[in-house]
Every structure is written in structure tokens, then in C-alpha cells.
Design a protein around this motif. Structure first.
Motif, PDB file in Angstrom:
ATOM      1  N   HIS A 174      -5.497   6.571  -4.719  1.00  0.00           N
ATOM      2  CA  HIS A 174      -6.881   6.624  -4.240  1.00  0.00           C
ATOM      3  C   HIS A 174      -7.864   6.527  -5.397  1.00  0.00           C
ATOM      4  O   HIS A 174      -7.612   7.037  -6.498  1.00  0.00           O
ATOM      5  N   ASP A 176       1.596   2.684   3.443  1.00  0.00           N
ATOM      6  CA  ASP A 176       0.630   3.722   3.027  1.00  0.00           C
ATOM      7  C   ASP A 176       1.377   5.060   2.869  1.00  0.00           C
ATOM      8  O   ASP A 176       0.892   6.108   3.285  1.00  0.00           O
ATOM      9  N   HIS A 215       2.888   8.472   1.631  1.00  0.00           N
ATOM     10  CA  HIS A 215       2.383   9.587   0.826  1.00  0.00           C
ATOM     11  C   HIS A 215       3.494  10.545   0.412  1.00  0.00           C
ATOM     12  O   HIS A 215       3.312  11.364  -0.473  1.00  0.00           O
ATOM     13  N   ASP A 227      -6.104   2.114  -3.932  1.00  0.00           N
ATOM     14  CA  ASP A 227      -6.621   2.345  -2.577  1.00  0.00           C
ATOM     15  C   ASP A 227      -8.118   2.606  -2.758  1.00  0.00           C
ATOM     16  O   ASP A 227      -8.552   3.727  -2.944  1.00  0.00           O
ATOM     17  N   HIS A 283       1.395   5.457  -2.029  1.00  0.00           N
ATOM     18  CA  HIS A 283       0.946   6.492  -2.979  1.00  0.00           C
ATOM     19  C   HIS A 283       2.170   7.096  -3.652  1.00  0.00           C
ATOM     20  O   HIS A 283       2.471   8.278  -3.512  1.00  0.00           O
ATOM     21  N   HIS A 311       0.846  -1.209   0.000  1.00  0.00           N
ATOM     22  CA  HIS A 311       0.000   0.000   0.000  1.00  0.00           C
ATOM     23  C   HIS A 311       0.874   1.249   0.000  1.00  0.00           C
ATOM     24  O   HIS A 311       1.580   1.519   0.971  1.00  0.00           O
ATOM     25  N   HIS A 345      -5.835  -0.257   7.062  1.00  0.00           N
ATOM     26  CA  HIS A 345      -5.676   0.445   8.343  1.00  0.00           C
ATOM     27  C   HIS A 345      -6.951   0.637   9.182  1.00  0.00           C
ATOM     28  O   HIS A 345      -7.337   1.772   9.467  1.00  0.00           O
TER      29      HIS A 345
HETATM   30 FE   LIG Z   1      -3.703   4.855   1.267  1.00  0.00          FE
END
Ligand SMILES: [Fe+2]
Length: 252
Positions: free
Chosen positions: A42, A190, A192, A75, A7, A5, A132
């Protein structure tokens, strides 16, 4: 480690903002032990998910990123519109077009018919991975429902930053409870950006190794993720031995 996971695709959501940031994120991930990373932009009311655009950017990143392997996914926000589209075109959203789908719950509300959505996915051989849950207070306050989804066949991804305290005490405690109860299948970044929500999983890996043992760390950071990117069943059903059971055995 296999990070399912992140981005890392620039300019498509609130993750990486440009090519340089994406490449720096990939470099950091590799330096801290990640060999494979899944790019999961996303798909929600705020950001449009465009698999063709994503594929092109992933190709561009692959051409510049060195040895780390980049995989594709989404996501996937659990909205009605998304769910209807995924029922028609699951491979548009699943990891590497195989059977595993990251699913993100809305923040302040519990979708009433989520059980039947999960049942339908599972009938289609699409396996939802709940992302999460430790960061979602609605799930935290509906633990029996959450347990039932896992019982049904959904899998669970905890964010590494939750174990290191990045998301506060409640998220940390809930994440630890999930590991204690054997209800966590993956730990992912996750990521970013390069600083605050970075792709470095090493600290979380050390915490899991220390508290739950090397075998659990191997399962949650590597073995299960490897099965996901290859589209294979999880080894040993993806579960690890809950720490709590080990303690009982020791005392009795
Ligand atoms: Fe995410």
C-alpha cells in the motif's frame, strides 16, 4: 498464472507480518499455479511506501522462495499527494517500472477530478489499472462513470475472492457483471495472508473457466498479466469475448 496484486512483502503494510508468512504465501501461490507474483504494498495515509525498503525485502524473498518470480509494484491509493508524486516519478510506483499502475479508489467517496487524473496518466503513457471496483460501493453506484474511465483507457482488476464469494453477494454480482460485459482485464489475489485473504487463485480460475470459458481464463489470469510484467501492450487489447454476446448468437 500471473498475479499482479499482492501484499507479500512483510512488515510494510497490513499484509504479511513476517518473513515466514511471506515465504508461506509464496509457496501457496506456487502450489496453486501462480508462476509470477507482483508485490504491491500500500501507498496510502496509513502506510508509507518506501521503494528502497521494498526492493531489499523482495531480494531477500527471492533468495528463499524457490521458482516463483517476484515483481515489484504498488497498491497506489488515489490521494492528491500520491497523484502529484506519481506525475513526477511514475516509475516509482508502476509495475516493474514499466507503464502499468495499480490504482485504488478511496472507500466512501468519489474523487471529483478523477477523469483528468486518468487523462494525465494516459498522456504520460501510464496506464491505470483500477483495483477491485467490485468491492467499492461508490463505484458500484456510479457505473456510468466507471464505464467511461474504461472507455478512456483505464484497465480493471477484479479480486479472485470476489468471484468465490469471500467479499459478499454484492461484490460477487458486480464482479460477474464486469466479466459478462467484457470490462475485466485481470483477476488477481490481493493476498494479505496465508488463510483468509490467501494467494490461491485456483478456485477463481476454475469458476471463470466454467462460466466464461478457457480462453477468457487464460486472458484474465495469465496473458494480460504477462504483458503487464513485461511492459508490453495487452494482447487483443486485453478484452475477452463477453459471455452475453455468445448467448445472443446461439439464440438468434
Ligand atoms: Fe491491495
Amino acid at each position: 498464472m500471473i498475479d499482479i496484486h499482492s501484499h507479500i512483502i512483510y512488515g510494510v503494510d497490513d499484509g504479511s507480518k513476517d518473513l515466514e508468512t511471506s515465504l508461506e504465501m509464496l509457496r501457496l501461490a506456487w502450489e496453486h499455479g501462480t508462476t509470477d507474483i507482483v508485490a504491491t504494498p500500500h501507498a496510502n495515509g496509513e502506510f508509507t511506501y518506501d521503494p528502497y525498503l521494498n526492493k531489499g525485502r523482495v531480494e531477500q524473498l527471492r533468495a528463499h522462495c524457490g521458482e516463483i518470480q517476484i515483481h515489484t509494484g504498488c497498491d497506489f491509493h488515489l490521494s492528491l499527494e500520491n497523484v502529484e508524486d506519481a506525475f513526477q516519478n511514475p516509475a516509482k510506483y508502476t509495475i516493474n517500472g514499466h507503464q502499468y499502475l495499480l490504482v485504488e479508489f478511496p472507500d466512501g467517496t468519489l474523487i471529483p477530478n478523477i477523469d483528468s487524473v486518468f487523462e494525465q496518466f494516459l498522456r504520460m503513457r501510464v496506464i491505470p489499472i483500477i483495483t477491485h471496483p467490485e468491492r467499492n460501493w461508490v463505484i458500484q453506484s456510479n457505473r456510468p462513470k466507471f464505464d467511461a474511465w474504461v472507455e478512456l483507457g483505464a484497465l480493471v482488476q477484479v479480486t479472485g475472492g470476489s468471484l468465490t464469494g469471500r467479499f459478499g453477494k454484492n461484490a460477487k454480482k458486480f464482479a460477474e457483471d464486469l466479466l459478462n460485459d467484457g470490462l475485466c482485464h485481470f483477476i488477481a489475489s490481493d493476498a494479505h495472508d496465508t488463510r483468509d485473504r490467501h494467494p490461491k487463485l485456483r478456485n477463481a480460475h476454475d469458476i471463470v473457466t466454467q462460466k466464461w470459458g478457457e480462453e477468457t481464463a487464460e486472458t484474465l489470469f495469465t496473458a494480460n498479466g504477462r504483458a503487464v510484467i513485461a511492459g508490453e501492450p495487452l494482447p487483443s487489447n486485453g478484452r475477452h469475448q463477453p459471455a452475453r454476446k455468445k448467448k445472443r448468437w446461439f439464440f438468434f
